[in-house]
Design a protein around this motif. Structure first.
Motif, PDB file in Angstrom:
ATOM      1  N   ALA A 196     -13.571  -0.581  -2.643  1.00  0.00           N
ATOM      2  CA  ALA A 196     -13.534  -1.873  -2.780  1.00  0.00           C
ATOM      3  C   ALA A 196     -11.934  -2.324  -2.871  1.00  0.00           C
ATOM      4  CB  ALA A 196     -14.219  -2.309  -4.186  1.00  0.00           C
ATOM      5  N   LEU A 197     -11.131  -1.461  -3.602  1.00  0.00           N
ATOM      6  CA  LEU A 197     -10.008  -1.630  -3.503  1.00  0.00           C
ATOM      7  C   LEU A 197      -8.968  -1.877  -2.059  1.00  0.00           C
ATOM      8  CD1 LEU A 197      -9.026   0.409  -6.803  1.00  0.00           C
ATOM      9  CD2 LEU A 197      -8.565  -2.019  -6.438  1.00  0.00           C
ATOM     10  N   LYS A 198      -9.710  -0.848  -1.372  1.00  0.00           N
ATOM     11  CA  LYS A 198      -9.047  -0.959   0.033  1.00  0.00           C
ATOM     12  C   LYS A 198      -9.598  -2.304   0.843  1.00  0.00           C
ATOM     13  CE  LYS A 198      -9.447   4.029   0.892  1.00  0.00           C
ATOM     14  NZ  LYS A 198      -9.814   5.320   1.659  1.00  0.00           N
ATOM     15  N   THR A 199     -10.774  -2.733   0.383  1.00  0.00           N
ATOM     16  CA  THR A 199     -11.013  -3.992   1.142  1.00  0.00           C
ATOM     17  C   THR A 199     -10.258  -5.022   0.602  1.00  0.00           C
ATOM     18  OG1 THR A 199     -13.199  -3.211   1.063  1.00  0.00           O
ATOM     19  CG2 THR A 199     -12.818  -5.512   1.293  1.00  0.00           C
ATOM     20  N   LEU A 200      -9.634  -5.011  -0.693  1.00  0.00           N
ATOM     21  CA  LEU A 200      -8.835  -5.972  -1.040  1.00  0.00           C
ATOM     22  C   LEU A 200      -7.276  -6.025  -0.565  1.00  0.00           C
ATOM     23  CD1 LEU A 200      -9.815  -6.159  -4.962  1.00  0.00           C
ATOM     24  CD2 LEU A 200     -10.435  -7.812  -3.368  1.00  0.00           C
ATOM     25  N   TYR A 201      -7.005  -4.670  -0.225  1.00  0.00           N
ATOM     26  CA  TYR A 201      -5.746  -4.479   0.277  1.00  0.00           C
ATOM     27  C   TYR A 201      -5.685  -4.822   1.764  1.00  0.00           C
ATOM     28  CZ  TYR A 201      -3.189  -1.847  -3.675  1.00  0.00           C
ATOM     29  OH  TYR A 201      -2.715  -1.790  -4.873  1.00  0.00           O
ATOM     30  N   ARG A 202      -6.953  -4.669   2.330  1.00  0.00           N
ATOM     31  CA  ARG A 202      -6.946  -5.050   3.817  1.00  0.00           C
ATOM     32  C   ARG A 202      -6.994  -6.789   3.847  1.00  0.00           C
ATOM     33  NH1 ARG A 202     -10.862  -0.694   4.259  1.00  0.00           N
ATOM     34  NH2 ARG A 202     -12.606  -2.585   4.192  1.00  0.00           N
ATOM     35  N   SER A 262      -3.870 -10.911   2.790  1.00  0.00           N
ATOM     36  CA  SER A 262      -3.404 -12.468   2.832  1.00  0.00           C
ATOM     37  C   SER A 262      -4.159 -13.354   2.072  1.00  0.00           C
ATOM     38  CB  SER A 262      -3.575 -12.901   4.407  1.00  0.00           C
ATOM     39  OG  SER A 262      -5.027 -12.561   4.605  1.00  0.00           O
ATOM     40  N   MET A 263      -5.186 -12.970   1.634  1.00  0.00           N
ATOM     41  CA  MET A 263      -5.982 -13.663   0.500  1.00  0.00           C
ATOM     42  C   MET A 263      -5.957 -13.712  -0.972  1.00  0.00           C
ATOM     43  SD  MET A 263      -9.490 -12.821   2.664  1.00  0.00           S
ATOM     44  CE  MET A 263     -10.797 -13.868   1.416  1.00  0.00           C
ATOM     45  N   TYR A 264      -5.376 -12.343  -1.441  1.00  0.00           N
ATOM     46  CA  TYR A 264      -5.236 -12.099  -2.659  1.00  0.00           C
ATOM     47  C   TYR A 264      -3.666 -11.854  -3.007  1.00  0.00           C
ATOM     48  CZ  TYR A 264     -10.182 -11.596  -2.195  1.00  0.00           C
ATOM     49  OH  TYR A 264     -11.536 -11.685  -1.999  1.00  0.00           O
ATOM     50  N   ASP A 265      -3.318 -11.918  -4.395  1.00  0.00           N
ATOM     51  CA  ASP A 265      -1.914 -11.483  -4.900  1.00  0.00           C
ATOM     52  C   ASP A 265      -1.966 -10.073  -4.902  1.00  0.00           C
ATOM     53  OD1 ASP A 265       0.076 -11.055  -6.804  1.00  0.00           O
ATOM     54  OD2 ASP A 265      -0.008 -12.893  -7.625  1.00  0.00           O
TER      55      ASP A 265
END
Length: 330
Positions: free
Chosen positions: A304-310, A313-316
């Motif tokens: 899930a964290l890898k997805t957020l890092y990928r 451009s969407m998340y801080d």
């Protein structure tokens, strides 16, 4: 302050029972004992017995002893007390938090918050909001003084998806990011604003039919529109309480906005999204990924964290990094 017994169990501890705590404990066949300290014996002596009614005369005597700080409950009986204490979180935090350890407080706080949040989603915000609202400041004060409680709560969160479970997971995960993940200390007022937004951002979903929320396959265009409307519904429902701080309401409206402008409902982007809105968006997405849902396998925390890092451009990125510190601490 807690006190250890000198009897056969060195691990047994005793915690003072305030008049407030005594009021909420059952008097008709309670499944635990209450104790008083006997100076002559140098140990604790039971003044009530499990399964035995505390009659009026004894009730008055115990109440007066509580006023003097002379009544105690054993650590062994905390679990038996949980169903009664969980409906009075404010009293627990004000009268017991200084006596209990983080490990002991965690299940009480989680159970209490579930008791307060579930009726908001399942019944009525109007009828149940006041009890939730009066408990939140006491919760934040306790967690700010002892943030280690959050570490023990995170390990107890349910992974099976429901609106209540997701609200609890989003709330406590987001507060952990604020208190355990950030380099800078988050002030009390901001923590309070975060708490309202994190726990309640999805309250608008309670107005959608169960068949939409629990659908195992792709949503229709109309159903997608209804889902994307829920931040506005959340704002409308919570504005009516006249008790939610403005920064929290703004963040609730923004929790599906994204830095690159791809979110909803307004397509806001960059710094036009508040910091609490960015926090809610990242944590809400993370929690949604790791929960078990109909027709959708949950992700591990790492994936899930890898997805957020990928999707950086969407998340801080600072929020994602703080979330990583909390989730992968071990």
């Amino acid at each position: 302050m807690n006190t250890s017994s000198n009897n056969d169990s060195a691990q047994e501890k005793f915690y003072p029972v305030s008049t407030g705590v005594f009021r909420v404990l059952p008097k008709s066949r309670p499944p635990f004992s209450l104790y008083m300290y006997d100076r002559h014996l140098g140990d604790f002596k039971p003044v009530s017995e499990p399964g035995k009614v505390i009659v009026s005369s004894e009730k008055e005597r115990i109440y007066k002893a509580c006023e003097s700080g002379m009544v105690y409950i054993s650590s062994k009986d905390l679990q038996a007390c949980e169903p009664y204490l969980s409906t009075h979180l404010k009293i627990v935090l004000e009268d017991l938090a200084d006596s209990l350890s983080a490990v002991e407080l965690a299940p009480l706080i989680l159970s209490s918050m579930e008791t307060l949040i579930a009726p908001l989603f399942k019944e009525s915000v109007k009828l149940n909001f006041e009890r939730f609202n009066e408990a939140v400041p006491a919760l934040i004060e306790t967690l700010e003084q002892n943030p280690a409680i959050l570490e023990h709560i995170l390990g107890r969160l349910e992974r099976e998806h429901s609106l209540t479970n997701k609200a609890l997971a989003t709330g406590f995960t987001g507060l952990a990011v604020c208190m355990l993940g950030r380099e800078t200390k988050t002030d009390m007022q901001t923590l309070l604003h975060c708490a309202y937004a994190l726990f309640l951002c999805d309250i608008g979903l309670c107005r959608l039919p169960d068949f939409v929320l629990g659908k195992e396959f792709s949503l229709t265009v109309d159903e997608q529109k209804r889902i994307k409307h829920h931040p506005i519904l959340s704002l409308e429902i919570l504005t009516a309480t006249k008790a939610i701080p403005k920064p929290s309401l703004i963040a609730i409206l923004e929790h599906h906005e994204r830095l690159d402008g791809s979110g909803y409902p307004r397509g806001a982007s960059g710094d036009s999204i508040s910091w609490i809105g960015k926090l809610c968006g990242a944590v809400d997405s993370f929690v949604a990924m790791i929960m078990d849902r109909p027709g959708k396998r949950s992700m591990s925390r790492v994936n899930a964290l890898k997805t957020l890092y990928r999707e950086s451009s969407m998340y801080d990125p600072n929020i994602i990094y703080a979330l990583e510190k909390v989730m992968l601490k071990d």
